[in-house]
Design a protein around this motif. Sequence first.
Motif, mmCIF file in Angstrom:
data_model
loop_
_atom_site.group_PDB
_atom_site.id
_atom_site.type_symbol
_atom_site.label_atom_id
_atom_site.label_comp_id
_atom_site.label_asym_id
_atom_site.label_seq_id
_atom_site.Cartn_x
_atom_site.Cartn_y
_atom_site.Cartn_z
ATOM 1 N N VAL A 1 0.840 -1.142 0.083
ATOM 2 C CA VAL A 1 0.102 -0.100 -0.226
ATOM 3 C C VAL A 1 1.078 1.201 -0.033
ATOM 4 N N PHE B 1 -7.528 -2.461 7.484
ATOM 5 C CA PHE B 1 -7.334 -3.095 5.900
ATOM 6 C C PHE B 1 -8.224 -4.245 5.713
ATOM 7 N N LYS B 2 -7.854 -5.251 6.763
ATOM 8 C CA LYS B 2 -8.597 -6.730 6.789
ATOM 9 C C LYS B 2 -10.024 -6.537 6.643
ATOM 10 N N ARG C 1 -11.716 -4.069 5.656
ATOM 11 C CA ARG C 1 -12.189 -3.516 4.258
ATOM 12 C C ARG C 1 -12.071 -4.411 3.129
ATOM 13 N N LEU D 1 -8.806 -5.459 2.081
ATOM 14 C CA LEU D 1 -7.771 -5.200 1.173
ATOM 15 C C LEU D 1 -6.754 -6.258 1.303
ATOM 16 N N TYR D 2 -6.780 -6.938 2.096
ATOM 17 C CA TYR D 2 -5.936 -8.387 2.321
ATOM 18 C C TYR D 2 -6.663 -9.574 2.078
#
Length: 164
Positions: free
Chosen positions: A46, A157-158, A160, A162-163
């Motif tokens: 990111v 992030f997790k 959302r 994103l991972y």
Amino acid sequence: MAEHIRILRCDQCRTMEELPDYEGSPDRDYVLGALIAKRHTEQSGVTHVGQLMRVEKQHWESTSTRKEILRQLAMKTTGFDPEVYNADAGYRADAMDCWKKHLRVRECADYKIGEKRITPNTAAERKEAGLPKYSSEKDVYLCDFCPAKSIVQEKVFKKRGLYD
């Protein structure tokens, strides 16, 4: 024609870096690409959020004009005086002391509580000018300089997706 330079402002690192001017295709801006890859990309891949600006070199080389450019950029983008950027190492040191005090926890109970909010010391001047108390849409906390922040960001992030 006036000669220019570029200024890269990174919101995560709270830095401003000078780059040579470039007006070609962004895909071929190798200097910017290398700088972002080296200093402004997390291990997860990111990239940091920031802004790239062009400034006339003659203005940038003038100490008084440069100071005013930095002041205006900081006030427009963060609401903070440039001293916040200059004091970056101080905030990092304070955050490390706080983290050590909390026994280097992975999750901090004090994360972004009111006491950790960094605000400019302008209360007296604002009162004298008849302005309301300072408020900002872009609050900055001592926690933003702490190693534990990356753990909090990873969880967000997790959530959302994103991972993997």
